[in-house]
Scaffold this active site. Structure first.
Site, PDB file in Angstrom:
ATOM      1  N   HIS A  92       0.586  -1.006  -0.283  1.00 44.88           N
ATOM      2  CA  HIS A  92       0.041   0.296  -0.029  1.00 44.88           C
ATOM      3  C   HIS A  92       0.843   1.186   0.151  1.00 44.88           C
ATOM      4  O   HIS A  92       1.830   1.519   0.715  1.00 44.88           O
ATOM      5  CB  HIS A  92      -0.802   0.764   1.544  1.00 44.88           C
ATOM      6  CG  HIS A  92      -1.828   1.570   0.749  1.00 44.88           C
ATOM      7  ND1 HIS A  92      -2.676   1.270   0.344  1.00 44.88           N
ATOM      8  CD2 HIS A  92      -1.941   2.321   1.854  1.00 44.88           C
ATOM      9  CE1 HIS A  92      -3.859   2.902   0.319  1.00 44.88           C
ATOM     10  NE2 HIS A  92      -2.569   3.177   1.423  1.00 44.88           N
ATOM     11  N   SER A  93       0.452   2.301  -0.973  1.00 49.23           N
ATOM     12  CA  SER A  93       1.834   3.001  -1.152  1.00 49.23           C
ATOM     13  C   SER A  93       2.941   3.334  -1.303  1.00 49.23           C
ATOM     14  O   SER A  93       3.474   2.293  -2.112  1.00 49.23           O
ATOM     15  CB  SER A  93       0.786   4.166   0.013  1.00 49.23           C
ATOM     16  OG  SER A  93       1.125   4.993   0.072  1.00 49.23           O
ATOM     17  N   MET A  94       3.978   4.003  -0.581  1.00 53.81           N
ATOM     18  CA  MET A  94       4.602   3.267  -0.226  1.00 53.81           C
ATOM     19  C   MET A  94       5.037   1.831  -1.280  1.00 53.81           C
ATOM     20  O   MET A  94       6.412   1.088  -1.710  1.00 53.81           O
ATOM     21  CB  MET A  94       6.206   3.802   0.898  1.00 53.81           C
ATOM     22  CG  MET A  94       7.127   3.128   0.642  1.00 53.81           C
ATOM     23  SD  MET A  94       8.015   4.440   2.161  1.00 53.81           S
ATOM     24  CE  MET A  94       8.658   2.861   3.388  1.00 53.81           C
TER      25      MET A  94
END
Length: 258
Positions: A92-94
């Protein structure tokens, strides 16, 4: 055989577990973020979460400032599992970028058992406007974290906790701001599933669909109601999607809560 490593926190271990789901947290995040996923796992699935240094049980360890160093260490930890179990990556995300780079290393080394890469809340090349990486100020970090809604207000109100959280976030933001995906990298041969919140200002459907270019395998995009941290509200749906035997075609409309 599984070798115990500080890089992977196991929230649910099945003996034997035929499959495993490995989650990669967002910038500033830690393994405990995914603890709510445990009740939604099938009995034959083990949940492992990458625990970045400098947080929770690894607080005494130095933070990792580069994607290369981080992905290399995670790849070594994942490869230490000799059971040869079918594995799904969820970032998720990074964490989406870390998962992708980790899988690239495993594939190049011929030691990957990953069959599906789930990339959530991050476009393949990050922000539309790329600026020179720098360490963000406290004000910039607080503004960004507040806009995304991923940190509890009571944590930021405590001076000691706020300093710890900001130091971790500053490192992680610098890491991801410094990261550039290699456009000439060899394509993967796995299923890629992209997920996003329809109200997430950091993602756009056309850009998320660009994840299809990193693989020769199937691709689908799934849009959920909510913002950047849509997965907190849709934990069960996200876990079911990530671990399904067949994901199928992409959702044409945002997924409403169950």
């Amino acid at each position: 055989m599984t070798t115990k490593t500080p890089w992977l926190a196991t929230h649910r271990a099945r003996t034997p577990a035929a499959r495993r789901l490995i989650a990669f947290p967002h910038a500033g995040g830690s393994a405990s973020f995914f603890r709510s996923w445990v009740p939604h796992l099938d009995d034959d699935v083990e949940l492992g979460v990458v625990q970045y240094p400098g947080r929770e049980g690894r607080m005494a360890e130095p933070l990792v400032p580069s994607m290369t160093e981080l992905a290399t260490a995670v790849a070594e930890a994942v490869a230490a599992d000799r059971a040869g179990r079918e594995t799904v990556f969820f970032g998720h995300s990074m964490g989406a970028a870390v998962a992708y780079e980790t899988l690239r290393l495993l594939t190049a080394a011929g030691s990957s058992t990953v069959t599906r890469l789930c990339v959530s809340g991050r476009q393949p090349d990050g922000a539309e406007v790329v600026t020179a990486p720098r360490h963000r100020t406290d004000g910039e970090l607080l503004a960004s974290m507040g806009a995304l809604g991923g940190t509890r207000s009571d944590v930021l109100e405590d001076p000691d906790l706020r300093r710890m959280v900001l130091d971790i976030a500053r490192n992680d933001y610098y890491l991801i701001d410094s990261y550039r995906r290699d456009p000439d990298a060899a394509r993967l041969d796995v299923e890629v599933v992209a997920l996003m919140g329809e109200e997430d200002a950091q993602t756009a459907s056309p850009r998320m669909e660009e994840w299809s270019s990193v693989t020769t395998g199937p691709f689908s995009l799934h849009v959920f109601t909510g913002g950047h941290f849509y997965l907190a509200e849709h934990a069960e749906s996200v876990v079911r999607l990530a671990t399904a035997t067949s994901v199928g075609s992409p959702g044409s409309r945002p997924v409403r809560g169950e």
